[in-house]
Design a protein around this motif. Structure first.
Motif, mmCIF file in Angstrom:
data_model
loop_
_atom_site.group_PDB
_atom_site.id
_atom_site.type_symbol
_atom_site.label_atom_id
_atom_site.label_comp_id
_atom_site.label_asym_id
_atom_site.label_seq_id
_atom_site.Cartn_x
_atom_site.Cartn_y
_atom_site.Cartn_z
ATOM 1 N N UNK A 188 -16.682 1.965 51.931
ATOM 2 C CA UNK A 188 -16.498 0.584 52.374
ATOM 3 C C UNK A 188 -17.218 0.375 53.706
ATOM 4 N N UNK A 189 -17.391 -0.866 54.055
ATOM 5 C CA UNK A 189 -18.021 -1.193 55.336
ATOM 6 C C UNK A 189 -17.171 -0.645 56.477
ATOM 7 N N UNK A 190 -15.853 -0.793 56.383
ATOM 8 C CA UNK A 190 -14.966 -0.301 57.447
ATOM 9 C C UNK A 190 -15.074 1.217 57.605
ATOM 10 N N UNK A 191 -15.145 1.935 56.498
ATOM 11 C CA UNK A 191 -15.296 3.396 56.561
ATOM 12 C C UNK A 191 -16.630 3.776 57.201
ATOM 13 N N UNK A 192 -17.684 3.047 56.846
ATOM 14 C CA UNK A 192 -18.999 3.318 57.415
ATOM 15 C C UNK A 192 -19.008 3.057 58.927
ATOM 16 N N UNK A 193 -18.433 1.940 59.335
ATOM 17 C CA UNK A 193 -18.375 1.613 60.763
ATOM 18 C C UNK A 193 -17.618 2.706 61.512
ATOM 19 N N UNK A 194 -16.484 3.117 60.981
ATOM 20 C CA UNK A 194 -15.687 4.164 61.640
ATOM 21 C C UNK A 194 -16.477 5.465 61.726
ATOM 22 N N UNK A 195 -17.205 5.819 60.663
ATOM 23 C CA UNK A 195 -17.992 7.054 60.662
ATOM 24 C C UNK A 195 -19.100 6.989 61.716
ATOM 25 N N UNK A 196 -19.797 5.873 61.764
ATOM 26 C CA UNK A 196 -20.890 5.721 62.738
ATOM 27 C C UNK A 196 -20.376 5.754 64.176
ATOM 28 N N UNK A 197 -19.292 5.045 64.433
ATOM 29 C CA UNK A 197 -18.801 4.943 65.804
ATOM 30 C C UNK A 197 -18.078 6.200 66.273
ATOM 31 N N UNK A 198 -17.778 7.120 65.361
ATOM 32 C CA UNK A 198 -17.169 8.401 65.734
ATOM 33 C C UNK A 198 -18.216 9.399 66.242
ATOM 34 N N UNK A 199 -19.485 9.077 66.091
ATOM 35 C CA UNK A 199 -20.563 9.953 66.565
ATOM 36 C C UNK A 199 -20.539 10.005 68.101
ATOM 37 N N UNK A 200 -20.851 11.160 68.684
ATOM 38 C CA UNK A 200 -20.865 11.260 70.152
ATOM 39 C C UNK A 200 -21.823 10.244 70.777
ATOM 40 N N UNK A 201 -21.312 9.496 71.747
ATOM 41 C CA UNK A 201 -22.130 8.529 72.462
ATOM 42 C C UNK A 201 -22.397 7.237 71.722
ATOM 43 N N UNK A 202 -21.831 7.058 70.537
ATOM 44 C CA UNK A 202 -22.100 5.849 69.744
ATOM 45 C C UNK A 202 -21.422 4.637 70.366
ATOM 46 N N UNK A 203 -22.116 3.507 70.265
ATOM 47 C CA UNK A 203 -21.572 2.238 70.737
ATOM 48 C C UNK A 203 -21.893 1.163 69.720
ATOM 49 N N UNK A 204 -21.043 0.145 69.649
ATOM 50 C CA UNK A 204 -21.294 -0.959 68.728
ATOM 51 C C UNK A 204 -21.797 -2.166 69.490
ATOM 52 N N UNK A 205 -22.785 -2.834 68.909
ATOM 53 C CA UNK A 205 -23.335 -4.047 69.489
ATOM 54 C C UNK A 205 -23.516 -5.084 68.387
ATOM 55 N N UNK A 206 -23.572 -6.335 68.778
ATOM 56 C CA UNK A 206 -23.762 -7.449 67.844
ATOM 57 C C UNK A 206 -24.885 -8.342 68.371
ATOM 58 N N UNK A 207 -26.122 -7.847 68.354
ATOM 59 C CA UNK A 207 -27.214 -8.618 68.957
ATOM 60 C C UNK A 207 -27.578 -9.895 68.210
ATOM 61 N N UNK A 208 -27.207 -10.010 66.933
ATOM 62 C CA UNK A 208 -27.581 -11.190 66.146
ATOM 63 C C UNK A 208 -26.366 -11.915 65.591
ATOM 64 N N UNK A 209 -25.223 -11.754 66.212
ATOM 65 C CA UNK A 209 -24.017 -12.427 65.745
ATOM 66 C C UNK A 209 -23.092 -11.485 65.000
ATOM 67 N N UNK A 210 -22.045 -12.077 64.417
ATOM 68 C CA UNK A 210 -20.975 -11.301 63.789
ATOM 69 C C UNK A 210 -21.323 -10.694 62.437
#
Length: 115
Positions: free
Chosen positions: A2-24
Protein backbone atom coordinates in the motif's frame (compact mmCIF):
# COMPACT_ATOMS: atom_id res chain seq x y z
CA UNK A 1 2.19 -2.90 -1.01
CA UNK A 2 0.00 0.00 0.00
CA UNK A 3 1.00 3.63 -0.29
CA UNK A 4 1.09 3.91 3.52
CA UNK A 5 3.41 0.89 3.80
CA UNK A 6 5.69 2.34 1.13
CA UNK A 7 5.82 5.75 2.83
CA UNK A 8 6.65 4.12 6.18
CA UNK A 9 9.38 1.99 4.56
CA UNK A 10 10.97 4.98 2.82
CA UNK A 11 10.86 7.26 5.85
CA UNK A 12 12.40 4.57 8.09
CA UNK A 13 15.65 4.86 6.10
CA UNK A 14 18.49 6.64 7.96
CA UNK A 15 18.37 10.37 7.31
CA UNK A 16 15.14 10.19 5.29
CA UNK A 17 12.82 13.18 5.24
CA UNK A 18 9.45 13.79 3.63
CA UNK A 19 8.72 16.82 1.49
CA UNK A 20 5.75 17.98 -0.58
CA UNK A 21 7.27 20.28 -3.22
CA UNK A 22 4.27 20.04 -5.59
CA UNK A 23 1.37 19.82 -3.16
CA UNK A 24 -0.38 17.02 -1.29
CA UNK A 25 -0.60 14.56 -4.20
CA UNK A 26 3.09 13.64 -4.25
CA UNK A 27 5.48 12.98 -1.38
CA UNK A 28 9.17 13.18 -2.18
CA UNK A 29 11.38 11.13 0.15
CA UNK A 30 14.84 12.67 0.38
CA UNK A 31 18.17 11.90 2.00
CA UNK A 32 20.80 14.62 2.34
CA UNK A 33 18.50 16.96 0.43
CA UNK A 34 18.32 14.66 -2.63
CA UNK A 35 15.25 12.70 -3.74
CA UNK A 36 15.31 8.91 -3.68
CA UNK A 37 11.55 8.25 -4.06
CA UNK A 38 8.71 10.19 -5.71
CA UNK A 39 5.55 8.72 -4.17
CA UNK A 40 2.26 9.37 -5.95
CA UNK A 41 -0.11 9.36 -2.99
CA UNK A 42 -3.28 9.51 -5.07
CA UNK A 43 -2.31 7.33 -8.03
CA UNK A 44 -0.44 4.72 -5.96
CA UNK A 45 2.94 4.77 -7.67
CA UNK A 46 6.57 5.44 -6.87
CA UNK A 47 9.42 6.80 -8.98
CA UNK A 48 12.78 5.23 -8.09
CA UNK A 49 16.36 5.38 -9.35
CA UNK A 50 16.94 1.90 -10.77
CA UNK A 51 20.23 2.34 -12.63
CA UNK A 52 22.70 4.73 -14.20
CA UNK A 53 20.63 5.35 -17.33
CA UNK A 54 17.52 4.32 -19.22
CA UNK A 55 19.16 1.19 -20.64
CA UNK A 56 20.11 -0.02 -17.15
CA UNK A 57 16.48 0.13 -16.05
CA UNK A 58 15.06 -1.77 -19.00
CA UNK A 59 15.30 -5.15 -17.22
CA UNK A 60 12.65 -4.08 -14.72
CA UNK A 61 10.36 -2.70 -17.41
CA UNK A 62 10.73 -5.89 -19.46
CA UNK A 63 9.92 -8.03 -16.42
CA UNK A 64 6.78 -6.03 -15.48
CA UNK A 65 5.71 -4.16 -18.63
CA UNK A 66 2.23 -3.31 -17.30
CA UNK A 67 3.45 -2.02 -13.95
CA UNK A 68 6.88 -0.42 -14.48
CA UNK A 69 7.54 2.36 -16.97
CA UNK A 70 10.15 5.03 -17.62
CA UNK A 71 9.66 8.00 -15.29
CA UNK A 72 8.59 11.17 -17.05
CA UNK A 73 11.34 13.77 -17.44
CA UNK A 74 13.99 11.85 -15.45
CA UNK A 75 13.79 8.39 -17.02
CA UNK A 76 16.90 8.97 -19.08
CA UNK A 77 18.81 9.28 -15.79
CA UNK A 78 17.81 5.78 -14.64
CA UNK A 79 14.44 6.42 -12.99
CA UNK A 80 11.43 4.09 -13.34
CA UNK A 81 7.84 4.54 -12.22
CA UNK A 82 6.35 1.53 -10.39
CA UNK A 83 2.61 0.98 -9.97
CA UNK A 84 1.96 -0.31 -6.45
CA UNK A 85 -1.31 -2.16 -7.11
CA UNK A 86 0.21 -4.26 -9.89
CA UNK A 87 2.07 -7.55 -10.11
CA UNK A 88 5.41 -6.37 -8.72
CA UNK A 89 5.88 -8.28 -5.43
CA UNK A 90 6.36 -6.25 -2.25
CA UNK A 91 9.88 -7.63 -1.72
CA UNK A 92 10.91 -6.41 -5.18
CA UNK A 93 9.45 -2.96 -4.50
CA UNK A 94 11.48 -2.76 -1.29
CA UNK A 95 14.55 -3.95 -3.24
CA UNK A 96 14.02 -1.10 -5.70
CA UNK A 97 13.59 1.42 -2.86
CA UNK A 98 16.83 0.15 -1.29
CA UNK A 99 18.64 0.42 -4.63
CA UNK A 100 17.42 3.97 -5.16
CA UNK A 101 18.26 5.04 -1.61
CA UNK A 102 21.78 3.58 -1.77
CA UNK A 103 22.43 5.10 -5.22
CA UNK A 104 21.55 8.56 -3.91
CA UNK A 105 23.49 8.16 -0.65
CA UNK A 106 26.58 7.02 -2.58
CA UNK A 107 26.62 10.31 -4.53
CA UNK A 108 26.21 12.53 -1.47
CA UNK A 109 29.22 14.33 -0.05
CA UNK A 110 30.44 12.53 3.09
CA UNK A 111 29.25 15.42 5.24
CA UNK A 112 25.62 14.84 4.11
CA UNK A 113 25.57 11.05 4.33
CA UNK A 114 23.53 9.56 7.16
CA UNK A 115 25.48 7.88 9.93
Amino acid sequence: MTVDELVAYCLAKPGAEETYPWGDAELVAKVGGKAFAFIGLVEGSVGLKCGAGEDDTREWRDRYPEDISVSHYIGRYGWNKVRLAGKVPDEEITELVDTSYHAIVAKLPKSKRPV
